[in-house]
Design an enzyme around this catalytic site. Structure first.
Site, PDB file in Angstrom:
ATOM      1  N   HIS A   1     -11.621  -4.311   9.147  1.00  0.00           N
ATOM      2  CA  HIS A   1     -12.138  -4.196   7.773  1.00  0.00           C
ATOM      3  C   HIS A   1     -13.455  -3.428   7.712  1.00  0.00           C
ATOM      4  CE1 HIS A   1      -9.334  -7.552   7.224  1.00  0.00           C
ATOM      5  NE2 HIS A   1      -9.463  -7.452   5.922  1.00  0.00           N
TER       6      HIS A   1
ATOM      7  N   GLU B   1       0.825  -1.217   0.000  1.00  0.00           N
ATOM      8  CA  GLU B   1       0.000   0.000   0.000  1.00  0.00           C
ATOM      9  C   GLU B   1       0.854   1.259   0.000  1.00  0.00           C
ATOM     10  OE1 GLU B   1      -0.769  -2.727   1.473  1.00  0.00           O
ATOM     11  OE2 GLU B   1      -2.733  -3.123   0.613  1.00  0.00           O
TER      12      GLU B   1
END
Ligand SMILES: Cc1ncc(C[n+]2csc(CCOP(=O)(O)OP(=O)(O)O)c2C)c(N)n1
Ligand SMILES: Cc1ncc(C[n+]2csc(CCOP(=O)(O)OP(=O)(O)O)c2C)c(N)n1
Ligand SMILES: [Mg+2]
Ligand SMILES: [Mg+2]
Lengths: 321, 333, 321, 333
Positions: free
Chosen positions: C128, C59
């Site tokens: 999440h 990322e």
């Protein structure tokens, strides 16, 4: 009572805690030479390089490793150097440390203190000057501390090290040299504000360096015959809503002042919470939603100063628009 | 390990664990796909059981394990009870995490399993820190940290392995190379020779093994673990294996080359290979059947008891957030 | 008008923008197979693997590389998969992308769209499911979008790709399959709220999925004869303070509802801004400062629902405490 | 490069740039320590000039450079004007960044200098992306990315080098190994053989060079740069050098082993070494003096004009934040 600086007060608390509890240790870059702001000066000589540990330039690993070491029974104090660099360890702090105890159904604790010096400090520019305390208040699982004085940096550091929750401990870089009296007997309770100045005309809520400016402002206002009450929240999570409500109940007027960008700052939470609870004339005073520049005159454009606080508080007290 | 002096007892133990892992995951898959009882995503390690069984057989409950999103096998092999694991997958009371974590955050601190992780690679620095803590406390435990081939492309791989090397920590990093990072061929997104070569460059004692050969994994993990116990220095093991299922239970994995999975399942399944070896070593087919039957019985019982378990108390969502400033039940504060 | 889902609407906008401007490209994990939520389905077939680029699980590199590619003249669309994983790239977004143009005195631009699907999505648990939009509103240099409908996900995506500022684009994971009419002629202007329901008794301000729940709530209230005005802010920075002031000027009552944790959420900014400007009875409705759990019944404890919004709005409208 | 066919013109050019870099930094140091005109921290590259000069001599203004907190030399060698650089260090109008960035964020996009960086290692992934952009746009420029030995311990080192390898990008990574990470010996915090070994493991064509030998740097950078221009593939160069000053201008660097700095300054100073070589190659002492005098004159003039320059307009702090929703001057909104 002992007179010492803000940096010395925290150093003393760390040293006392390390003497009292062999599980406490510190890790971060350059700690063996006292740390970048000398907050650790002399500690490696007393406690040795294992407990005052240097680290590679690996903020993610410093944060992650401290968490792992906390889960197996040590009590790490993490030094992030500048709170800006701590952004390199955001996953470790927010997704791992803040959530572990809950995700694992209470099987683990993360007794960590994460030191992140924040704030504007002469010409450090945009990547070394941020105040992001409101981010951490928004993250369940974290405790957030913003000491403003040597006394509080001593007592709050002791409380943070003793706490079994992860504590984000935000010292202000402009306060390292601030001198003050420290009473080692005075304990700190999370969520208890300190009334730094008494008054019934207007309530000024603040924290960190801006709380000191708010006290200056209150003294200016006193000279004009206006009574400003200054509440230094000290810990932002938990924060002392009761004390603010009590004061605003008397004054009917609330000013929240902070160094951080006003938009989305913690001042919004304080103002919103109070306005939801009782009718109040309220204002915030924070930085424009702009970036911190290097040139001193540009940097000054973004500062919240004592005169600005006094003016805003006076306007509230006098019911000026 | 030559067939001559084959350690039948160990082989039987490895097979038993591998059959239990597979049976657990087959039941979990049924619970998810057939019964719709598993609401979140589960990541099955079917085809990778030999790595978990072969490494963990050398650990005690005092040693620590850090696992991944694909952690059921690691967790079972470390000694967790399938009953509470299955309850956790179904989000029920009695689950290891009280239904708060689910498959991706499963943990069992009683057996040293310090958690699966939903963030790829994040467990690497945490595991290094657990080993750092052991060293500071003067303990004699060791840490094992599992991750996948895809995790070797994340920064924590470098930072965590470097940390373990710099502070000379008692930890074994195990990279399970199952070829895939979700729907992507890891090799297509990896420069150089991959995880093992990177670990070598970071100064770690590095080995590679056929991760579908349980005995080979157990042999090399055995050597490495005893070396770590003796020297307290870090090591790295790359185990080549294969993800027989999709990335999650819901992934049909249509992106795989035609026939690849079938060929691997037919020709390189770790359980089939170990069973063959055990037969060659004189174990009776009936005994193999008994091992499998027992595993199936155990895990379908686990699913039944999970199915029957109640939801966790609603208010428990407000517990174990934090001691200081924890949320009042039902209020925003 | 075309009927399509929220995911299809954004995909259509991305495809149209890529056809119109060869500098636009997308990068992220698994994009070549359509992306984890199939938001990119079919695009690699049309635009090829260079412009619909896979990425390693990195990322930080995805975000950093997109920034570098933007500085030399491309217009990247970054896919972070889950907004939670974007925390692995916080330095790149906050210290680099948001600040570069300013730090370099206007020599550079960072025309990036950063897609970060957020929010609760059946049993995804604590790592999440987060909604951290208020973090990004607090960071100068960033534009923040929270589309709630297919129409807005189409028009806002076009506007975000056309924008020369870095745009944090927060789609809600629970909305991918939401169907609606899309008028490709309707343009989006940053900072313009959409009135999703008209009424004079109470003003409900919201965004993202919660704005859809607020519309449901308004319909429930209408049945009771209460007129609730629902303003969907759509972009949180800039946000449409004028529209909120106009509506509250009529209703005198403000409810801000959002999915994120209430403490330090963007609702505090909205409520504080309005309460500073005019007298108003105001409340927030957000999640408790708790962590999102896996078990569905636990997850539901933290949800802000349409009935909760209706009840809170009704209490405000009826002047109940 | 044998003395026989020594390229005097290149040597003179390298020396000229190195003298200019040193003179610039000596003036900057005076401005900071003596005149208190530089309010922020500056990081001096005195002793490291050969690396900047030797690499950048092979670049054009169209090529891109990503630099670090210790970037004055890189920036000058890439072609930035000392006058506007010095103004930036003093935070004055006319500085490259209008006084908004200062030393740590100095940039000059007109000469392809895409910025210094205050975050160690952060420029590595950004540089890889710049090269990625060039490839997508079909350009023929290349990117050079400088960083220090300490940056090799940050995640972006792995992620950025892997990225450059996976996407096969036209970029040269230059690691200036000056032995220190602030007050820390980098070697004490680095496992394995260090940055070059890690770059090799990541599949990059990797070279190492004596970073205090300007000709050696120019020779190997020359080869590497032409290879990158031809193949468009990434490469890595480790240059061993020495930080003659403290970490910042304010750091007395008392932590260095006694005599280390003196010995390096006396025996391994890149400028002294190049001057000797030029003398041996027949250049007149007088010419060397002239080069130094010119550099000093240029840089003290730069300091004078910076000293005389006004502050930037107060309101400019509200410019160039963003187009959409930019702050109104003087207001919180
Ligand atoms: C930081 C981060 N990025 C992306 C994801 C999404 N994700 C979950 S598992 C996975 C693939 C991981 O591949 P690997 O490490 O090889 O493990 P495997 O799934 O093959 O066991 C991805 C990309 C994530 N969980 N965390
Ligand atoms: C992520 C991050 N961590 C820490 C720092 C503080 N810091 C600035 S320079 C420096 C040392 C860097 O060492 P190296 O990469 O070798 O470069 P050098 O200073 O030697 O040129 C450190 C730790 C930073 N700027 N960024
Ligand atoms: Mg894999
Ligand atoms: Mg260095």
């Amino acid at each position: 009572m002992h007179r010492m600086t803000y940096a010395e007060a925290a150093r003393l608390a760390v040293a006392e805690a390390m003497r009292a509890d062999p599980r406490v240790w510190c890790l971060g870059e350059d700690l063996g030479r006292g740390g970048v702001f000398k907050q650790y000066a002399g500690l490696v000589e007393e406690f040795g390089p294992d407990r005052i540990s240097d680290a590679p330039i690996s903020e993610a690993a410093i944060m992650g490793a401290a968490f792992g070491a906390a889960m197996v029974g040590t009590r790490p104090l993490v030094e992030m150097r500048f709170s800006d660099f701590a952004l390199c360890a955001t996953d470790e702090l927010v997704n791992q440390i803040a959530k572990a105890r809950f995700m694992f159904g209470g099987q683990s604790r993360a007794p960590l203190v994460i030191r992140k010096p924040l704030g504007m400090w002469r010409s450090s520019a945009a990547q070394h000057s941020q105040s992001l305390e409101s981010w951490y208040v928004h993250v369940p699982g974290l405790v957030v501390c913003c000491p403003a004085t040597p006394q509080d940096n001593y007592a709050m550091m002791h409380a943070a090290i003793a706490c079994d929750d992860p504590v984000v401990y935000l010292e202000h870089k402009d306060l390292w040299a601030l001198e003050g009296e420290v009473d080692r007997g005075e304990a700190f309770a999370f969520g208890k504000a300190r009334r730094r100045h008494a008054g019934d005309d207007v309530t000024i809520v603040s924290w960190s360096n801006t709380a000191n400016l708010a006290v200056e402002a209150a003294e200016m206002l006193a000279a004009e015959g206006l009574g400003a009450e200054v509440l230094d929240l000290r810990s932002l999570w938990p924060w002392d809503k009761a004390a603010v409500l009590e004061s605003v109940g008397r004054s009917g007027r609330l000013l929240v002042a902070h160094e951080a960008v006003q938009v989305g700052g913690f001042g919004a939470e304080v103002l919103a919470s109070i306005a939801e609870t009782l009718p109040v004339k309220a204002r915030r005073l924070g930085a424009p939603r702009a970036l911190i520049a290097y040139a001193p005159n540009l940097e000054d454009q973004l500062r919240v100063t004592a005169p600005m606080i006094a003016a805003a508080a006076a306007a509230l007290a006098k019911d000026e628009p | 390990m030559t067939e001559g002096n084959y350690d039948q007892a160990r082989g039987r133990a490895l097979l038993t664990m591998m059959e239990r892992i597979r049976a657990f995951e087959q039941q979990a898959e049924l619970a998810a796909l057939r019964d719709k009882l598993v609401l979140g995503a589960i990541h099955l390690s079917i085809g990778q059981e030999a790595v978990a069984a072969g490494v963990m057989t050398h650990l005690t409950a005092a040693d620590y394990l850090l696992s991944t999103h694909r952690g059921h096998g690691h967790c079972l092999a470390k000694g967790a009870a399938p009953d509470s694991m299955m309850k956790e997958l179904l989000g029920r009371q009695g689950g290891n995490c009280g239904g708060k974590g689910g498959s991706m955050h499963i943990a069992d601190f009683d057996v040293g399993m310090l958690g699966a992780n939903g963030v790829v690679g994040a467990n690497i620095t945490i595991a290094a820190g657990a080993a750092h803590g052991i060293k500071l406390l003067g303990g004699d435990e060791i840490v094992v940290c599992f991750f996948g081939d895809g995790a070797a492309n994340r920064g924590p791989f470098l930072e965590g392995l470097n940390w373990a090397g710099v502070f000379d920590l008692p930890i074994l990093f195990v990279c399970e190379d199952n070829r895939y990072s979700a729907t992507t061929f890891t090799s297509a997104m990896t420069a150089g020779k991959g995880a093992a070569e990177r670990a070598r460059a970071l100064g770690l004692a590095t080995s590679e093994v056929d991760g579908n050969d349980a005995d080979a994994v157990a042999d090399s993990a055995g050597e490495i673990v005893s070396r770590i116990r003796a020297t307290r220095a870090p090591a790295f093991l790359l185990a080549r294996t294969y993800r027989q299922k999709g990335h999650t239970h819901a992934d049909p994995a249509g992106y795989r080359p035609a026939g690849e999975a079938d060929a691997m399942i037919a020709g390189d399944d770790p359980i089939a290979r170990l069973r063959e070896r055990l037969v060659a070593a004189g174990l009776a087919e009936s005994e193999l059947q008994a091992i499998r039957a027992a595993a199936l019985a155990e895990m379908s019982a686990a699913l039944d008891s999970a199915r029957a378990a109640p939801w966790p108390p609603d208010d428990s969502v407000f517990d174990d957030v934090q001691d200081i400033g924890s949320p009042a039940k039902g209020a925003a504060y």
